[in-house]
Design an enzyme around this catalytic site. Structure first.
Site: not given
Length: 316
Positions: A113, A242, A272
């Site tokens: 990430c 993020h 995500n």
């Protein structure tokens, strides 16, 4: 001293939209539960014939076109994927072949990430050192192919996509869309909290551990990123964290104190997307005109490996 700048950004998402209502038919969940826990409404899902390098190439092509730079002029490609299945040729090399690049250095960088902000720093350092003149940096992931679609705690999170930035040397040192110093690190002893492992590989995480770490540990680190860039949180025009979970993004941004900034919340419509999430969200802010050329923007990646990396950049 050679400086660096972001010349342009670009992004790409697959056409297939997966809604919360569709997930209700696949797993024991509900639209209300998903929205209340993670804030996501939709996500994009790539097809079986859309590998990670194809997603990355689309985003890179868009960024290069926006920058007015031909692929043949690129001498460094840094891609941050964590879900690419094949080891060699790596994702960067396959992207270069797809776009007809001539002889670039091609690096894959897996920091999950936080991959894009690590990759951006790597390209920034290479250009400043004179090892490259024009670099393409891409965050790209196909989280749908590592998702456990029977686990309602994780499958509702994931989406696919890619985002890219073109980084060029700034010999005049004129500032503009500059890239500030990176602040990066990790918590190796807690790396197990976010995992993509096994055969076949599957995404899993310890959600509460990640939430506590992100909302308590990361805000002061993000403030230090601003300090390194000589910028206060109040001066930021945008904050692009993020896109893990809206319930993480909102408190981290609030504790940072960026009261005048647009806070990217692309997670609501994209889910995500791991390494893709920051450049994807940044590119959309630029495309919609929500930030202007030269605006200071905080980019801050965190998550997998319990790694983090951030820098303040100037909007292209």
């Amino acid at each position: 001293m050679i400086g660096t700048r972001i010349a342009a950004v670009g992004h790409y998402q697959p056409a297939r939209v997966l809604t919360n209502e569709e997930l209700e038919e696949m797993v024991d969940t509900s639209d209300a539960w998903i929205r209340s826990r993670v804030g996501i409404r939709t996500r994009r899902i790539a097809g079986p014939d859309e590998p990670v390098d194809e997603l990355a190439a689309h985003a890179a092509a868009k960024a290069l076109a926006s920058a007015g730079i031909e692929p043949a002029a690129v001498d460094l490609v840094v891609v941050a994927p964590s879900t690419a299945i094949d080891r060699s040729p790596n994702t960067a090399a396959r992207l270069a072949a797809r776009l007809g690049m001539v002889s670039p250095a091609t690096l894959d960088l897996n920091v999950v990430c936080a991959g894009f902000t690590h990759a951006l720093a790597t390209a920034d350092h290479a250009v400043r050192a004179g090892a490259a003149e024009r670099a393409v940096v891409v965050g790209a992931d196909k989280m749908s192919q590592v998702a456990d679609w029977t686990d309602r705690g994780t499958c509702v999170l994931v989406g696919d996509g890619a985002g890219a930035a073109v980084v060029t040397a700034d010999h005049a040192g004129s500032g503009g869309a500059g890239i500030g110093p990176v602040l990066w690190g990790s918590v190796p002893g807690l790396g197990h909290a976010v995992r993509i492992e096994g055969t076949p590989p599957r995404f899993a995480q310890e959600g509460q551990s990640v939430y506590r770490w992100a909302t308590t540990t990361l805000p002061p680190i993000a403030r230090k990123v601003c300090e390194r860039a000589g910028t206060t949180p109040e001066e930021l025009a945008a904050v692009v964290l993020h896109q893990a979970n809206l319930r993480i993004i909102e408190p981290v941004a609030a504790k940072l104190g960026a009261v005048n900034a647009v806070v990217a919340k692309d997670v609501v419509e994209s889910g995500n997307t791991s390494a893709a999430s920051i450049p994807l969200a940044l590119s959309k802010l630029v495309e919609r005109g929500e930030i202007s050329t030269g605006d200071p923007v905080l980019l801050f990646g965190f998550g997998g490996n319990l790694s983090y990396a951030g820098q303040v950049v100037r909007c292209p």
